[in-house]
Scaffold this motif. Structure first.
Motif, short mmCIF file in Angstrom:
data_model
loop_
_atom_site.label_atom_id
_atom_site.label_comp_id
_atom_site.label_asym_id
_atom_site.label_seq_id
_atom_site.Cartn_x
_atom_site.Cartn_y
_atom_site.Cartn_z
N TYR A 31 41.20 50.82 18.46
CA TYR A 31 41.56 52.46 19.27
C TYR A 31 43.68 52.28 19.13
O TYR A 31 43.75 53.32 18.24
CB TYR A 31 41.87 52.19 21.00
N GLU A 32 43.60 50.60 18.70
CA GLU A 32 45.01 50.77 18.16
C GLU A 32 45.06 51.39 16.75
O GLU A 32 45.65 52.11 16.24
CB GLU A 32 45.37 48.87 18.03
N ALA A 33 44.07 51.96 15.79
CA ALA A 33 44.26 51.91 14.66
C ALA A 33 43.64 53.04 15.06
O ALA A 33 44.14 54.55 13.99
CB ALA A 33 43.24 51.31 13.46
N LYS A 34 43.01 53.94 15.75
CA LYS A 34 41.95 55.47 15.26
C LYS A 34 43.67 56.57 16.27
O LYS A 34 43.73 57.50 16.14
CB LYS A 34 40.94 55.04 16.08
N ILE A 35 44.09 55.56 17.25
CA ILE A 35 45.17 56.01 18.23
C ILE A 35 46.26 55.72 18.37
O ILE A 35 46.91 55.57 19.15
CB ILE A 35 45.44 56.30 19.97
N PRO A 36 47.30 55.70 17.25
CA PRO A 36 49.16 54.65 17.16
C PRO A 36 49.80 55.20 18.63
O PRO A 36 50.19 54.48 18.47
CB PRO A 36 48.65 54.76 15.55
N GLU A 37 49.37 56.82 18.52
CA GLU A 37 50.42 56.98 19.29
C GLU A 37 50.71 56.55 20.90
O GLU A 37 51.74 56.47 21.38
CB GLU A 37 50.78 58.70 19.64
N LEU A 38 49.07 56.73 21.19
CA LEU A 38 48.94 55.80 22.51
C LEU A 38 49.32 54.19 22.32
O LEU A 38 50.37 54.16 23.39
CB LEU A 38 47.47 55.96 23.18
N TYR A 39 49.06 53.24 21.88
CA TYR A 39 49.87 52.51 21.28
C TYR A 39 51.36 52.52 20.69
O TYR A 39 51.94 50.84 21.22
CB TYR A 39 49.20 51.41 20.69
N LYS A 40 52.16 53.34 20.83
CA LYS A 40 53.70 53.10 20.61
C LYS A 40 54.43 52.92 21.62
O LYS A 40 55.46 51.80 22.18
CB LYS A 40 53.93 54.13 20.66
N TYR A 41 53.46 53.11 23.16
CA TYR A 41 54.09 52.83 24.64
C TYR A 41 53.31 51.55 25.14
O TYR A 41 53.70 50.28 25.96
CB TYR A 41 54.08 53.91 25.04
N VAL A 42 51.92 51.32 25.00
CA VAL A 42 50.74 50.52 25.62
C VAL A 42 51.35 49.05 25.24
O VAL A 42 51.48 48.20 23.99
CB VAL A 42 49.35 50.43 25.16
N GLN A 43 52.22 48.49 26.75
CA GLN A 43 52.67 46.63 25.92
C GLN A 43 51.52 45.80 25.80
O GLN A 43 51.13 44.83 25.54
CB GLN A 43 53.42 46.80 26.92
N ILE A 44 50.88 45.99 26.90
CA ILE A 44 49.38 44.90 27.64
C ILE A 44 48.03 45.20 27.16
O ILE A 44 47.68 46.82 27.39
CB ILE A 44 49.23 44.65 29.32
N GLY A 45 47.19 44.73 26.67
CA GLY A 45 45.28 45.04 26.64
C GLY A 45 44.75 44.24 27.29
O GLY A 45 45.33 42.84 27.74
N VAL A 46 43.81 44.55 28.58
CA VAL A 46 43.25 43.55 29.22
C VAL A 46 41.34 43.61 29.14
O VAL A 46 41.11 45.03 28.79
CB VAL A 46 43.60 44.01 30.90
N VAL A 47 41.10 42.67 28.90
CA VAL A 47 39.61 43.63 28.65
C VAL A 47 38.66 42.51 29.28
O VAL A 47 39.07 41.37 29.78
CB VAL A 47 39.13 42.77 26.87
N GLY A 48 37.54 42.72 29.30
CA GLY A 48 36.77 41.99 30.46
C GLY A 48 35.24 42.45 30.73
O GLY A 48 35.01 43.66 30.58
N ASP A 49 34.68 41.54 30.88
CA ASP A 49 33.10 41.65 31.33
C ASP A 49 32.70 40.88 33.08
O ASP A 49 33.05 41.47 33.56
CB ASP A 49 32.34 41.58 30.82
N THR A 50 32.78 39.42 32.92
CA THR A 50 32.53 38.55 33.95
C THR A 50 34.28 37.77 33.88
O THR A 50 34.56 37.22 34.46
CB THR A 50 31.74 37.60 34.11
#
Length: 175
Positions: free
Chosen positions: A37-56
């Motif tokens: 997503y960072e590569a495809k939607i760089p406009e969004l990631y100008k602002y996003v500071q933290i990524g969170v990923v999860g399952d369990t």
């Protein structure tokens, strides 16, 4: 993206989740999705500071879309001082007061060996820096003895960054 947390209309946290019952997809796939997503939607990631990923298992990291080579960054697990599960711990990190504190004082940009990255405190660094700040504040009010040390550290614990986080917050305090 699965979930985006906005503060005052600004997207600051991107959360990507995988089905905890799936044997084919896990948090690592969610991490790869955010990098995509960072590569495809760089406009969004100008602002996003933290990524969170999860399952369990839930992990967090500082996003840095401008430097794909720096994506070997640390992926951290937030562990509060409790015996709660992973989802409760990450939810505690994302509570408004703590999240704003984390973004304001515990996310930094740095350049090392001509590589620019963004860093975010690990839970133990966050906790240690918060305790240092409280100890300094109580020392200023003469509520505690000033001759004590600030905190114990061990090799590889991130002492330098912890001190930078704490010094930054202390510097910005009105006291």
């Amino acid at each position: 993206t699965d979930i985006v947390l906005y503060i005052n209309g600004i997207p600051l946290v991107n959360i990507e989740l995988k089905n905890p019952d799936s044997l084919r997809k896990n948090w690592q796939d969610a991490y790869a999705d955010i990098l995509d997503y960072e590569a495809k939607i760089p406009e969004l990631y100008k602002y996003v500071q933290i990524g969170v990923v999860g399952d369990t298992i839930f992990k967090y990291f500082a996003t840095s879309h401008w430097n794909p080579e720096a994506q070997t960054q640390r992926i951290n697990e937030w562990k509060e001082d409790n015996n709660k599960g992973a989802i409760e711990n990450i939810c505690a990190m994302l509570m408004p007061e703590k999240l704003l504190n984390l973004i304001k004082y515990y996310v930094f940009f740095r350049e090392e060996h001509n590589i620019k990255t963004k860093i975010i405190a690990r839970y133990m660094q966050y906790r240690a820096a918060e305790k240092i700040v409280e100890r300094v504040k109580s020392g200023l009010k003469e509520e505690s003895e000033k001759k004590k040390g600030l905190i114990w550290h061990w090799q590889g614990s991130g002492k330098t960054l912890t001190m930078i986080f704490a010094a930054n917050k202390i510097y910005q305090l009105p006291e």
